[in-house]
Scaffold this active site. Structure first.
Site, PDB file in Angstrom:
ATOM      1  N   GLN A 199       4.799   2.280  12.379  1.00  0.00           N
ATOM      2  CA  GLN A 199       5.586   3.501  12.264  1.00  0.00           C
ATOM      3  C   GLN A 199       6.870   3.103  11.538  1.00  0.00           C
ATOM      4  O   GLN A 199       7.287   1.943  11.615  1.00  0.00           O
ATOM      5  CB  GLN A 199       5.906   4.009  13.685  1.00  0.00           C
ATOM      6  CG  GLN A 199       6.636   5.311  13.732  1.00  0.00           C
ATOM      7  CD  GLN A 199       5.860   6.393  12.984  1.00  0.00           C
ATOM      8  OE1 GLN A 199       6.019   6.516  11.770  1.00  0.00           O
ATOM      9  NE2 GLN A 199       5.032   7.142  13.673  1.00  0.00           N
ATOM     10  N   TYR A 236      -5.063  12.082   7.612  1.00  0.00           N
ATOM     11  CA  TYR A 236      -6.183  12.889   8.114  1.00  0.00           C
ATOM     12  C   TYR A 236      -5.658  13.668   9.311  1.00  0.00           C
ATOM     13  O   TYR A 236      -5.200  13.062  10.287  1.00  0.00           O
ATOM     14  CB  TYR A 236      -7.278  11.914   8.543  1.00  0.00           C
ATOM     15  CG  TYR A 236      -8.584  12.511   8.988  1.00  0.00           C
ATOM     16  CD1 TYR A 236      -9.616  12.750   8.079  1.00  0.00           C
ATOM     17  CD2 TYR A 236      -8.815  12.802  10.336  1.00  0.00           C
ATOM     18  CE1 TYR A 236     -10.840  13.253   8.497  1.00  0.00           C
ATOM     19  CE2 TYR A 236     -10.040  13.308  10.756  1.00  0.00           C
ATOM     20  CZ  TYR A 236     -11.043  13.528   9.824  1.00  0.00           C
ATOM     21  OH  TYR A 236     -12.255  14.021  10.239  1.00  0.00           O
ATOM     22  N   HIS A 269      -7.306   7.559   6.298  1.00  0.00           N
ATOM     23  CA  HIS A 269      -6.928   7.506   7.714  1.00  0.00           C
ATOM     24  C   HIS A 269      -8.019   8.286   8.439  1.00  0.00           C
ATOM     25  O   HIS A 269      -8.592   9.235   7.891  1.00  0.00           O
ATOM     26  CB  HIS A 269      -5.601   8.215   7.968  1.00  0.00           C
ATOM     27  CG  HIS A 269      -4.429   7.570   7.294  1.00  0.00           C
ATOM     28  ND1 HIS A 269      -3.149   7.642   7.809  1.00  0.00           N
ATOM     29  CD2 HIS A 269      -4.329   6.863   6.138  1.00  0.00           C
ATOM     30  CE1 HIS A 269      -2.319   7.000   7.000  1.00  0.00           C
ATOM     31  NE2 HIS A 269      -3.011   6.521   5.974  1.00  0.00           N
ATOM     32  N   ARG A 285      -5.460   7.362  16.743  1.00  0.00           N
ATOM     33  CA  ARG A 285      -5.789   8.361  17.752  1.00  0.00           C
ATOM     34  C   ARG A 285      -5.497   9.749  17.224  1.00  0.00           C
ATOM     35  O   ARG A 285      -6.296  10.653  17.344  1.00  0.00           O
ATOM     36  CB  ARG A 285      -4.965   8.119  19.028  1.00  0.00           C
ATOM     37  CG  ARG A 285      -5.347   9.078  20.132  1.00  0.00           C
ATOM     38  CD  ARG A 285      -4.314   9.100  21.239  1.00  0.00           C
ATOM     39  NE  ARG A 285      -3.081   9.749  20.805  1.00  0.00           N
ATOM     40  CZ  ARG A 285      -2.025   9.946  21.574  1.00  0.00           C
ATOM     41  NH1 ARG A 285      -2.035   9.520  22.819  1.00  0.00           N
ATOM     42  NH2 ARG A 285      -0.947  10.553  21.118  1.00  0.00           N
ATOM     43  N   GLU A 305       1.027   5.512   0.804  1.00  0.00           N
ATOM     44  CA  GLU A 305       0.371   6.585   1.571  1.00  0.00           C
ATOM     45  C   GLU A 305       0.586   7.961   0.950  1.00  0.00           C
ATOM     46  O   GLU A 305       1.699   8.287   0.529  1.00  0.00           O
ATOM     47  CB  GLU A 305       0.927   6.568   3.001  1.00  0.00           C
ATOM     48  CG  GLU A 305       0.320   7.638   3.896  1.00  0.00           C
ATOM     49  CD  GLU A 305       0.745   7.472   5.349  1.00  0.00           C
ATOM     50  OE1 GLU A 305       0.668   6.345   5.889  1.00  0.00           O
ATOM     51  OE2 GLU A 305       1.154   8.484   5.939  1.00  0.00           O
ATOM     52  N   ALA A 349      -7.044   5.052  20.116  1.00  0.00           N
ATOM     53  CA  ALA A 349      -7.452   4.461  18.837  1.00  0.00           C
ATOM     54  C   ALA A 349      -8.354   3.244  19.055  1.00  0.00           C
ATOM     55  O   ALA A 349      -9.250   2.971  18.242  1.00  0.00           O
ATOM     56  CB  ALA A 349      -6.216   4.079  18.031  1.00  0.00           C
ATOM     57  N   HIS A 359       5.764   3.354  21.117  1.00  0.00           N
ATOM     58  CA  HIS A 359       5.178   4.685  20.954  1.00  0.00           C
ATOM     59  C   HIS A 359       5.817   5.643  21.969  1.00  0.00           C
ATOM     60  O   HIS A 359       6.019   5.278  23.132  1.00  0.00           O
ATOM     61  CB  HIS A 359       3.652   4.612  21.164  1.00  0.00           C
ATOM     62  CG  HIS A 359       2.968   5.912  20.908  1.00  0.00           C
ATOM     63  ND1 HIS A 359       2.719   6.835  21.894  1.00  0.00           N
ATOM     64  CD2 HIS A 359       2.516   6.468  19.762  1.00  0.00           C
ATOM     65  CE1 HIS A 359       2.116   7.897  21.353  1.00  0.00           C
ATOM     66  NE2 HIS A 359       1.983   7.691  20.064  1.00  0.00           N
ATOM     67  N   SER A 418       0.853  -1.195   0.000  1.00  0.00           N
ATOM     68  CA  SER A 418       0.000   0.000   0.000  1.00  0.00           C
ATOM     69  C   SER A 418       0.888   1.244   0.000  1.00  0.00           C
ATOM     70  O   SER A 418       2.047   1.198   0.424  1.00  0.00           O
ATOM     71  CB  SER A 418      -0.933  -0.020   1.205  1.00  0.00           C
ATOM     72  OG  SER A 418      -0.222  -0.280   2.389  1.00  0.00           O
ATOM     73  N   HIS A 456       4.220  -0.954   3.398  1.00  0.00           N
ATOM     74  CA  HIS A 456       3.403   0.263   3.251  1.00  0.00           C
ATOM     75  C   HIS A 456       4.412   1.402   3.064  1.00  0.00           C
ATOM     76  O   HIS A 456       5.266   1.615   3.923  1.00  0.00           O
ATOM     77  CB  HIS A 456       2.575   0.485   4.525  1.00  0.00           C
ATOM     78  CG  HIS A 456       1.790   1.760   4.534  1.00  0.00           C
ATOM     79  ND1 HIS A 456       0.552   1.881   3.935  1.00  0.00           N
ATOM     80  CD2 HIS A 456       2.046   2.977   5.080  1.00  0.00           C
ATOM     81  CE1 HIS A 456       0.081   3.118   4.112  1.00  0.00           C
ATOM     82  NE2 HIS A 456       0.978   3.801   4.810  1.00  0.00           N
ATOM     83  N   ASP A 494      -2.508  13.081  16.987  1.00  0.00           N
ATOM     84  CA  ASP A 494      -1.828  13.934  17.969  1.00  0.00           C
ATOM     85  C   ASP A 494      -2.381  15.331  17.800  1.00  0.00           C
ATOM     86  O   ASP A 494      -2.282  15.893  16.704  1.00  0.00           O
ATOM     87  CB  ASP A 494      -0.318  13.995  17.675  1.00  0.00           C
ATOM     88  CG  ASP A 494       0.329  12.638  17.878  1.00  0.00           C
ATOM     89  OD1 ASP A 494       0.137  12.057  18.948  1.00  0.00           O
ATOM     90  OD2 ASP A 494       1.014  12.178  16.946  1.00  0.00           O
ATOM     91  N   GLN A 511      14.600  17.144   7.959  1.00  0.00           N
ATOM     92  CA  GLN A 511      13.190  16.797   8.119  1.00  0.00           C
ATOM     93  C   GLN A 511      13.030  15.407   8.765  1.00  0.00           C
ATOM     94  O   GLN A 511      12.230  15.213   9.668  1.00  0.00           O
ATOM     95  CB  GLN A 511      12.556  16.805   6.730  1.00  0.00           C
ATOM     96  CG  GLN A 511      11.066  16.796   6.717  1.00  0.00           C
ATOM     97  CD  GLN A 511      10.555  16.673   5.287  1.00  0.00           C
ATOM     98  OE1 GLN A 511      11.002  15.794   4.537  1.00  0.00           O
ATOM     99  NE2 GLN A 511       9.667  17.559   4.904  1.00  0.00           N
ATOM    100  N   PHE A 560      11.102  14.575  12.281  1.00  0.00           N
ATOM    101  CA  PHE A 560      10.011  13.581  12.340  1.00  0.00           C
ATOM    102  C   PHE A 560      10.351  12.462  13.327  1.00  0.00           C
ATOM    103  O   PHE A 560       9.526  12.025  14.091  1.00  0.00           O
ATOM    104  CB  PHE A 560       9.884  12.858  10.993  1.00  0.00           C
ATOM    105  CG  PHE A 560       8.991  13.489   9.974  1.00  0.00           C
ATOM    106  CD1 PHE A 560       8.418  14.734  10.151  1.00  0.00           C
ATOM    107  CD2 PHE A 560       8.725  12.794   8.795  1.00  0.00           C
ATOM    108  CE1 PHE A 560       7.607  15.281   9.162  1.00  0.00           C
ATOM    109  CE2 PHE A 560       7.922  13.329   7.816  1.00  0.00           C
ATOM    110  CZ  PHE A 560       7.363  14.580   8.002  1.00  0.00           C
TER     111      PHE A 560
END
Ligand code: FAD
Length: 278
Positions: free
Chosen positions: A167, A41, A68, A98, A9, A114, A140, A7, A257, A100, A203, A207
């Site tokens: 992730q 989203y 999402h 969930r 994204e 979530a 997490h 998939s 993904h 942020d 970047q 992240f």
């Protein structure tokens, strides 16, 4: 053998130029026959209209979309109407998160985790959606401990999720250890590695700090050493994710993904190198 679960994204573009560029990227990537294109989203519904427009564009092109949906700061009513709209458009996949909240935004909302969202989607729509959730092989960043995080991950699966997307990570062992631990708890849902292309070191470092993904020291040192030489950063990054992806697939990961960052070149080249084009 089952077909690997591939998939791609996207994030929702906010300008007509961005949208038209993304539709080109999408047609190039459609040639690789992914299971779906997912669309992020913004937490609190901040990209709701752009995300919906991007999802509908994918559907209009006759492709499968997986929106999402993040629940933090949201009301049941608002999410109910988003779900209904996705159903109307025959969308059968959803990535339940969930989210942020941006700093300074009050939490409010009717959902905490979530797992609450997964339970809500099942309550409201039964088996209509194939639900995927997030997983964190490197834990997490807000989790009290790896063990707690794993327990909470199991709660999401038990609430009705069908699969998970991780992730991103650069340490393959973290992924396989996580999958082993999940199996130990009886979690057999596919856990699909999320792969992040490297285009820009500053970047990526930002992240990674925020989401708890570790950049191994040797990778960091190499990337720092390239300074502003973006070609070298990309070439090194591509070699790195090619090796990582190959190892994932060879050692039994159920698919990949790709966090495409709305670009096609890296994914197309990755597929060529992995021999997945056919
Ligand atoms: P949860 O599963 O709810 O976990 C969040 C934290 O709460 C974890 O530390 C967990 O251990 C803890 N926790 C869970 N349940 C409990 C409980 N019952 N009691 C105590 N603690 C608990 N964000 C967006 O805003 N939009 C996106 O489109 C988006 N897409 C993503 C796609 C992928 C594949 C991934 C991996 C992440 C994505 N994110 C997105 C980021 C995600 O929203 C954040 O990582 C967020 O911090 C956690 O979301 P979650 O769904 O994993 O939350």
């Amino acid at each position: 053998m089952a077909r690997p679960l591939f998939s791609f994204e996207f994030f929702p573009p906010k300008t007509p130029e961005g949208a038209s560029k993304l539709s080109e990227v999408r047609s190039q990537l459609a040639a690789l026959h992914p299971r779906f294109f997912s669309v992020t989203y913004g937490a609190g519904g901040s990209t709701r209209d752009y995300s919906m427009a991007t999802v509908l564009d994918i559907r209009q092109a006759g492709l499968d979309a997986a929106p999402h949906l993040s629940c933090i700061g949201a009301s049941r009513d608002s999410l109910r109407s988003v779900l209904a709209e996705y159903q109307q458009h025959q969308i059968r996949h959803i990535i339940a998160l969930r989210g942020d909240l941006p700093s300074g935004m009050a939490s409010g909302g009717e959902f905490r985790y979530a797992s609450d969202l997964v339970a809500f989607i099942r309550e409201e729509t039964g088996d209509w959606f194939n639900i995927e959730v997030a997983a964190y092989p490197e834990v997490h960043p807000q989790a009290q401990s790896a063990e707690e995080d794993l327990r909470h991950f199991k709660t999401k699966i038990d609430a009705g999720a069908n699969a998970a997307i991780t992730q991103y990570f650069f340490n393959a062992d973290a992924y396989f250890a996580f999958v082993e631990e999940c199996l130990g708890l009886g979690i057999t849902a596919p856990i699909i590695p999320g792969i992040m292309p490297i285009a820009n070191y500053a970047q990526l470092a930002r992240f990674s700090d925020a989401c708890g993904a570790e950049i191994p020291r040797w990778v960091r040192k190499r990337l720092e050493g390239y300074h502003d030489d973006l070609d070298s950063i990309r070439a090194f990054g591509l070699d790195l994710i090619t090796d990582l992806s190959a190892r994932m697939l060879q050692q039994g990961a159920p698919g990949l993904h790709i966090y495409t960052m709305n670009q096609s070149a890296v994914t197309l080249e990755l597929w060529r190198r992995l021999g997945l084009n056919t």
